[in-house]
Motif scaffolding. Sequence first.
Motif, PDB file in Angstrom:
ATOM      1  N   THR A  69      25.424  62.072  83.585  1.00  0.00           N
ATOM      2  CA  THR A  69      25.061  60.704  83.170  1.00  0.00           C
ATOM      3  C   THR A  69      24.758  60.617  81.674  1.00  0.00           C
ATOM      4  O   THR A  69      24.535  59.529  81.151  1.00  0.00           O
ATOM      5  N   THR A 160      17.828  62.500  89.497  1.00  0.00           N
ATOM      6  CA  THR A 160      19.280  62.564  89.353  1.00  0.00           C
ATOM      7  C   THR A 160      19.724  64.010  89.218  1.00  0.00           C
ATOM      8  O   THR A 160      19.298  64.710  88.295  1.00  0.00           O
ATOM      9  N   ARG A 163      20.652  66.320  85.832  1.00  0.00           N
ATOM     10  CA  ARG A 163      19.847  65.930  84.678  1.00  0.00           C
ATOM     11  C   ARG A 163      18.772  67.007  84.570  1.00  0.00           C
ATOM     12  O   ARG A 163      18.114  67.340  85.558  1.00  0.00           O
TER      13      ARG A 163
END
Length: 186
Positions: A69, A160, A163
Amino acid sequence: MGKKLDIIIIVDVEATCWSESPPPGQENEIIEIGICTLDIATGKRLEKESILVKPERSTVSEFCTQLTTLTQAQVDTGISFAEACAMLKQKYLSHQRVWASYGDYDRRQFERQCQSRQISYPFGTRHINVKTLFAIVHGLSIEVGMDEALQLLNLPLEGTHHRGGDDAWNIAAIFSELLLKRPIQK
């Protein structure tokens, strides 16, 4: 300088990556260092931090953004790798404490990047590979990924996946279970 055995530093890095080989002139570089401090006596996770690191020899690919991300714009706001290593030593006393990661990738990436940049390695010699330790403690025939280890322990994956800060937090939960010697749910 004595070793401090009060806290273990759980580290998870995210690095620039591509679906295939790096483009010419680029290399894998750390773009995020996730840290979770774990109190050894209680097994409690104390804090979580995500340090964004601006890459110097690569750019964030679309594949990398899909996985982590993280975008190029986000990591461009980060600090240099040298500053991140200094921060680990100053804030977390990383050179005096035991540190752990899930697998050996994170340790090897730090070693490679420190060597190629001629930056002092921010950790001491005591590293724990939680992935291997988990498999040994639970008598598994093979090592399993972090998400599967969480499932075996009946723990949720928080945040997430891929991450750094969130993965370090989840790895610390696994390591805490190993410290507290709780059996996996069969």
